[in-house]
Design a protein around this motif. Structure first.
Motif, PDB file in Angstrom:
ATOM      1  N   GLY A 113       0.799  -1.218   0.000  1.00  0.00           N
ATOM      2  CA  GLY A 113       0.000   0.000   0.000  1.00  0.00           C
ATOM      3  C   GLY A 113       0.829   1.265   0.000  1.00  0.00           C
ATOM      4  O   GLY A 113       0.381   2.309   0.440  1.00  0.00           O
ATOM      5  N   LYS A 114       2.090   1.202  -0.460  1.00  0.00           N
ATOM      6  CA  LYS A 114       2.940   2.384  -0.471  1.00  0.00           C
ATOM      7  C   LYS A 114       2.482   3.367  -1.534  1.00  0.00           C
ATOM      8  O   LYS A 114       1.949   2.999  -2.563  1.00  0.00           O
ATOM      9  N   SER A 115       2.734   4.641  -1.281  1.00  0.00           N
ATOM     10  CA  SER A 115       2.413   5.658  -2.263  1.00  0.00           C
ATOM     11  C   SER A 115       3.513   6.704  -2.243  1.00  0.00           C
ATOM     12  O   SER A 115       4.417   6.677  -1.409  1.00  0.00           O
ATOM     13  N   GLY A 116       3.437   7.649  -3.168  1.00  0.00           N
ATOM     14  CA  GLY A 116       4.430   8.712  -3.230  1.00  0.00           C
ATOM     15  C   GLY A 116       5.804   8.160  -3.534  1.00  0.00           C
ATOM     16  O   GLY A 116       5.961   7.170  -4.246  1.00  0.00           O
ATOM     17  N   SER A 117       6.841   8.787  -2.969  1.00  0.00           N
ATOM     18  CA  SER A 117       8.206   8.404  -3.283  1.00  0.00           C
ATOM     19  C   SER A 117       8.557   7.002  -2.807  1.00  0.00           C
ATOM     20  O   SER A 117       9.555   6.429  -3.213  1.00  0.00           O
ATOM     21  N   GLN A 118       7.723   6.439  -1.904  1.00  0.00           N
ATOM     22  CA  GLN A 118       7.995   5.090  -1.418  1.00  0.00           C
ATOM     23  C   GLN A 118       7.517   4.014  -2.388  1.00  0.00           C
ATOM     24  O   GLN A 118       7.898   2.859  -2.251  1.00  0.00           O
ATOM     25  N   ALA A 119       6.659   4.347  -3.325  1.00  0.00           N
ATOM     26  CA  ALA A 119       6.104   3.359  -4.244  1.00  0.00           C
ATOM     27  C   ALA A 119       7.188   2.846  -5.170  1.00  0.00           C
ATOM     28  O   ALA A 119       7.821   3.604  -5.893  1.00  0.00           O
ATOM     29  N   GLY A 120       7.416   1.530  -5.123  1.00  0.00           N
ATOM     30  CA  GLY A 120       8.436   0.927  -5.956  1.00  0.00           C
ATOM     31  C   GLY A 120       7.846   0.236  -7.162  1.00  0.00           C
ATOM     32  O   GLY A 120       6.637   0.314  -7.435  1.00  0.00           O
ATOM     33  N   ASP A 173       4.895  -2.001  -6.369  1.00  0.00           N
ATOM     34  CA  ASP A 173       3.616  -1.320  -6.164  1.00  0.00           C
ATOM     35  C   ASP A 173       2.978  -0.937  -7.498  1.00  0.00           C
ATOM     36  O   ASP A 173       1.761  -1.020  -7.663  1.00  0.00           O
ATOM     37  N   LEU A 174       3.806  -0.527  -8.447  1.00  0.00           N
ATOM     38  CA  LEU A 174       3.276  -0.207  -9.777  1.00  0.00           C
ATOM     39  C   LEU A 174       2.719  -1.454 -10.451  1.00  0.00           C
ATOM     40  O   LEU A 174       1.646  -1.412 -11.079  1.00  0.00           O
ATOM     41  N   LEU A 175       3.431  -2.575 -10.313  1.00  0.00           N
ATOM     42  CA  LEU A 175       2.939  -3.822 -10.899  1.00  0.00           C
ATOM     43  C   LEU A 175       1.609  -4.220 -10.269  1.00  0.00           C
ATOM     44  O   LEU A 175       0.690  -4.669 -10.966  1.00  0.00           O
ATOM     45  N   GLU A 176       1.488  -4.033  -8.962  1.00  0.00           N
ATOM     46  CA  GLU A 176       0.239  -4.364  -8.285  1.00  0.00           C
ATOM     47  C   GLU A 176      -0.918  -3.509  -8.794  1.00  0.00           C
ATOM     48  O   GLU A 176      -2.029  -4.005  -8.995  1.00  0.00           O
ATOM     49  N   GLY A 215      -3.202 -21.924  -7.806  1.00  0.00           N
ATOM     50  CA  GLY A 215      -2.439 -21.066  -8.713  1.00  0.00           C
ATOM     51  C   GLY A 215      -2.470 -19.615  -8.288  1.00  0.00           C
ATOM     52  O   GLY A 215      -1.445 -18.923  -8.304  1.00  0.00           O
ATOM     53  N   ALA A 216      -3.646 -19.148  -7.883  1.00  0.00           N
ATOM     54  CA  ALA A 216      -3.766 -17.756  -7.434  1.00  0.00           C
ATOM     55  C   ALA A 216      -2.932 -17.500  -6.191  1.00  0.00           C
ATOM     56  O   ALA A 216      -2.314 -16.440  -6.044  1.00  0.00           O
ATOM     57  N   LEU A 217      -2.883 -18.478  -5.286  1.00  0.00           N
ATOM     58  CA  LEU A 217      -2.089 -18.315  -4.068  1.00  0.00           C
ATOM     59  C   LEU A 217      -0.611 -18.130  -4.393  1.00  0.00           C
ATOM     60  O   LEU A 217       0.069 -17.271  -3.826  1.00  0.00           O
ATOM     61  N   VAL A 218      -0.108 -18.926  -5.336  1.00  0.00           N
ATOM     62  CA  VAL A 218       1.301 -18.822  -5.737  1.00  0.00           C
ATOM     63  C   VAL A 218       1.577 -17.471  -6.380  1.00  0.00           C
ATOM     64  O   VAL A 218       2.561 -16.798  -6.057  1.00  0.00           O
ATOM     65  N   VAL A 219       0.708 -17.054  -7.292  1.00  0.00           N
ATOM     66  CA  VAL A 219       0.938 -15.792  -8.007  1.00  0.00           C
ATOM     67  C   VAL A 219       0.877 -14.611  -7.043  1.00  0.00           C
ATOM     68  O   VAL A 219       1.720 -13.701  -7.097  1.00  0.00           O
ATOM     69  N   GLU A 220      -0.103 -14.610  -6.140  1.00  0.00           N
ATOM     70  CA  GLU A 220      -0.202 -13.508  -5.191  1.00  0.00           C
ATOM     71  C   GLU A 220       1.004 -13.466  -4.252  1.00  0.00           C
ATOM     72  O   GLU A 220       1.426 -12.392  -3.817  1.00  0.00           O
ATOM     73  N   HIS A 221       1.545 -14.620  -3.952  1.00  0.00           N
ATOM     74  CA  HIS A 221       2.750 -14.673  -3.121  1.00  0.00           C
ATOM     75  C   HIS A 221       3.958 -14.114  -3.871  1.00  0.00           C
ATOM     76  O   HIS A 221       4.698 -13.270  -3.347  1.00  0.00           O
ATOM     77  N   LEU A 222       4.167 -14.551  -5.103  1.00  0.00           N
ATOM     78  CA  LEU A 222       5.375 -14.181  -5.846  1.00  0.00           C
ATOM     79  C   LEU A 222       5.347 -12.755  -6.371  1.00  0.00           C
ATOM     80  O   LEU A 222       6.408 -12.151  -6.583  1.00  0.00           O
ATOM     81  N   TYR A 223       4.144 -12.216  -6.608  1.00  0.00           N
ATOM     82  CA  TYR A 223       4.051 -10.880  -7.197  1.00  0.00           C
ATOM     83  C   TYR A 223       3.518  -9.843  -6.210  1.00  0.00           C
ATOM     84  O   TYR A 223       3.082  -8.774  -6.615  1.00  0.00           O
ATOM     85  N   VAL A 225       8.282  -8.623  -5.260  1.00  0.00           N
ATOM     86  CA  VAL A 225       8.676  -8.161  -6.593  1.00  0.00           C
ATOM     87  C   VAL A 225      10.009  -7.439  -6.522  1.00  0.00           C
ATOM     88  O   VAL A 225      10.917  -7.670  -7.333  1.00  0.00           O
ATOM     89  N   GLU A 226      10.162  -6.551  -5.545  1.00  0.00           N
ATOM     90  CA  GLU A 226      11.417  -5.821  -5.392  1.00  0.00           C
ATOM     91  C   GLU A 226      12.580  -6.785  -5.166  1.00  0.00           C
ATOM     92  O   GLU A 226      13.653  -6.641  -5.753  1.00  0.00           O
ATOM     93  N   GLN A 227      12.380  -7.763  -4.330  1.00  0.00           N
ATOM     94  CA  GLN A 227      13.421  -8.744  -4.051  1.00  0.00           C
ATOM     95  C   GLN A 227      13.781  -9.548  -5.295  1.00  0.00           C
ATOM     96  O   GLN A 227      14.960  -9.741  -5.608  1.00  0.00           O
ATOM     97  N   ARG A 228      12.769  -9.995  -6.024  1.00  0.00           N
ATOM     98  CA  ARG A 228      13.015 -10.831  -7.198  1.00  0.00           C
ATOM     99  C   ARG A 228      13.658 -10.036  -8.327  1.00  0.00           C
ATOM    100  O   ARG A 228      14.524 -10.549  -9.051  1.00  0.00           O
ATOM    101  N   LEU A 229      13.263  -8.776  -8.485  1.00  0.00           N
ATOM    102  CA  LEU A 229      13.910  -7.946  -9.508  1.00  0.00           C
ATOM    103  C   LEU A 229      15.393  -7.742  -9.195  1.00  0.00           C
ATOM    104  O   LEU A 229      16.239  -7.788 -10.096  1.00  0.00           O
ATOM    105  N   SER A 230      15.707  -7.560  -7.924  1.00  0.00           N
ATOM    106  CA  SER A 230      17.100  -7.397  -7.524  1.00  0.00           C
ATOM    107  C   SER A 230      17.888  -8.673  -7.819  1.00  0.00           C
ATOM    108  O   SER A 230      19.040  -8.631  -8.293  1.00  0.00           O
ATOM    109  N   GLU A 231      17.262  -9.831  -7.547  1.00  0.00           N
ATOM    110  CA  GLU A 231      17.922 -11.115  -7.814  1.00  0.00           C
ATOM    111  C   GLU A 231      18.158 -11.315  -9.311  1.00  0.00           C
ATOM    112  O   GLU A 231      19.138 -11.948  -9.717  1.00  0.00           O
ATOM    113  N   LEU A 232      17.251 -10.767 -10.137  1.00  0.00           N
ATOM    114  CA  LEU A 232      17.403 -10.851 -11.598  1.00  0.00           C
ATOM    115  C   LEU A 232      18.405  -9.834 -12.126  1.00  0.00           C
ATOM    116  O   LEU A 232      18.799  -9.891 -13.312  1.00  0.00           O
TER     117      LEU A 232
END
Length: 406
Positions: free
Chosen positions: A9-16, A19-22, A384-392, A397-404
């Motif tokens: 639920g971040k907004s403003g400068s904290q939105a990463g 959050d945009l993907l969500e 399937g929804a449980l997995v997707v909601e967990h991973l995204y 998302v921030e963690q996984r993008l950094s790992e990529l």
């Protein structure tokens, strides 16, 4: 690795980027301009964070949308979650059979298989066989093991969602405390050579409820699904999130005492499941000389219009309806869904008879009592929804993008 969906639920400068993907995935903001307005970020910052998602292959541009500016101009380009960059493996275990599938990230089934798999054979054998079936389904779907981002598994017992282990399951002998996520991940690796992936495990009624609510009743703030098959269990979704209780035991209504003297598989007498489940109805039919050994046999008899099966199913529905009057009074849901082997007209009629007789009108005035829309696939879609909601979820998302490295 297990967990539950999260939101920042971040907004403003904290939105990463997460959050945009969500915002895009939820449909709340699907253009660059809408993302700027929703977060307060500058155009340049939105562009930088979207660029990370594009490079990861998680976003794509869609068709032109409405003009963002009241002054007119070129139509804005819409943004879409790209569900083609990975797949999810899912399975739904019952006591004597299992259904498994390969899903897209938006829940579309690419390949599916159902067959006998006996849970009493133990977790090592059952999960090893699931790994074998997953490998065959990936080949059928034309997808590689490297594209798998996670596995979701529905099981017929209470689950500690933090560990993915079942807790004292009455109808899963030998599974108590077993490392299901670790074994299932290894089973896939053994069969395909793929790296380990997150495995999320939950109760089958929970995942059926999650799949049905998200697919057919997304605006229902309090949703209850009752599965009546070999046993009886309920899944509860409140404000879009599964309610599990403190250690996964919420919804285990099959072991509420109803005053009968029947011995339940949990070792106690008088449980609802001992008198009103598909297994209980099958035993009563067998005692009357009608060939029936399981809830699925009862379902077949009901489909064929067998009069004694219909009468017993209606009686079982009345017994369950009596308990559900308390459930409805406590939770005040907008939808009560009946699913599983007995979810037909005779059983539903019995449920309604006692439910509306025993519950206060205040509790049922805005209640819809319905049957499953997804049928045998509800648990798969929910897993399937449980997995997707967990991973995204945004933080992940921030963690996984950094790992990529993007």
């Amino acid at each position: 690795m297990t967990g539950r969906p999260g939101r920042t639920g971040k907004s403003g400068s904290q939105a990463g980027a997460g959050d945009l993907l969500e915002l895009v995935r939820s449909g709340r903001a699907v253009t660059r301009g809408a993302l700027q307005r929703a977060t307060g970020l500058s155009r340049a910052t939105v562009g930088q964070r979207l660029d990370r998602l594009f490079r990861a292959g998680w976003l794509r541009e869609g068709a032109g949308g409405p003009v963002d500016s009241p002054l007119g101009g070129r139509p804005s380009i819409t943004l879409e979650f790209d569900d083609s960059h990975a797949v999810v493996l899912v399975a739904d275990l019952d006591t004597r059979h299992a259904r498994a599938a390969v899903l897209t990230l938006t829940g579309r089934i690419l390949a599916e298989q159902a067959g006998t798999l006996v849970v009493e054979d133990g977790p090592d054998a059952v999960l090893g066989e699931l790994g074998h079936r997953f490998a065959g389904l990936l080949a059928e779907a034309g997808r590689s093991a490297e594209e798998v981002c996670g596995i979701g598994l529905a099981v017929p017992g209470p689950v500690d969602s933090e560990t993915g282990r079942v807790v004292q399951p009455p109808i899963m002998p030998g599974w108590d405390g077993y490392d299901i996520p670790g074994r299932l991940s290894r089973a896939l690796t053994d069969r395909t050579g793929a790296p380990a992936v997150p495995v999320l495990v939950d109760n089958d009624a929970n995942l059926m409820a999650y799949g049905e609510q998200r697919t057919g009743h997304p605006d229902c703030r309090a949703f209850v699904l009752v599965k009546v098959s070999t046993g009886i269990g309920a899944g509860v979704v409140v404000d879009g999130e599964l309610y599990r209780g403190v250690d996964g035991g919420a919804g285990d209504i099959g072991h509420i005492r109803v005053g009968a003297d029947a011995l339940c598989r949990c070792g106690s007498y008088g449980c609802l499941a001992a008198v009103a489940s598909g297994g209980a109805v099958a035993r009563r039919l067998a005692a009357a000389g009608v060939p029936a050994a399981s809830g699925s046999d009862v379902r077949d008899l009901l489909a064929a219009g067998h009069p004694e099966a219909a009468a017993l199913a209606r009686e079982a529905g009345r017994q369950v309806g009596d308990v559900l009057a308390t459930v409805v009074t406590l939770l005040n849901p907008g939808v009560l869904m009946i699913a599983g082997d007995l979810a037909g007209t005779p059983f539903l009629t019995g449920v309604r008879e006692l439910l509306y007789q025993r519950a206060l009108p205040r509790s049922t005035g805005h209640l819809d009592v319905v049957t499953s829309r997804l049928g045998d696939r509800a648990g798969l879609i929910g897993a399937g929804a449980l997995v997707v909601e967990h991973l995204y979820a945004p933080d992940r998302v921030e963690q996984r993008l950094s790992e990529l490295g993007v």
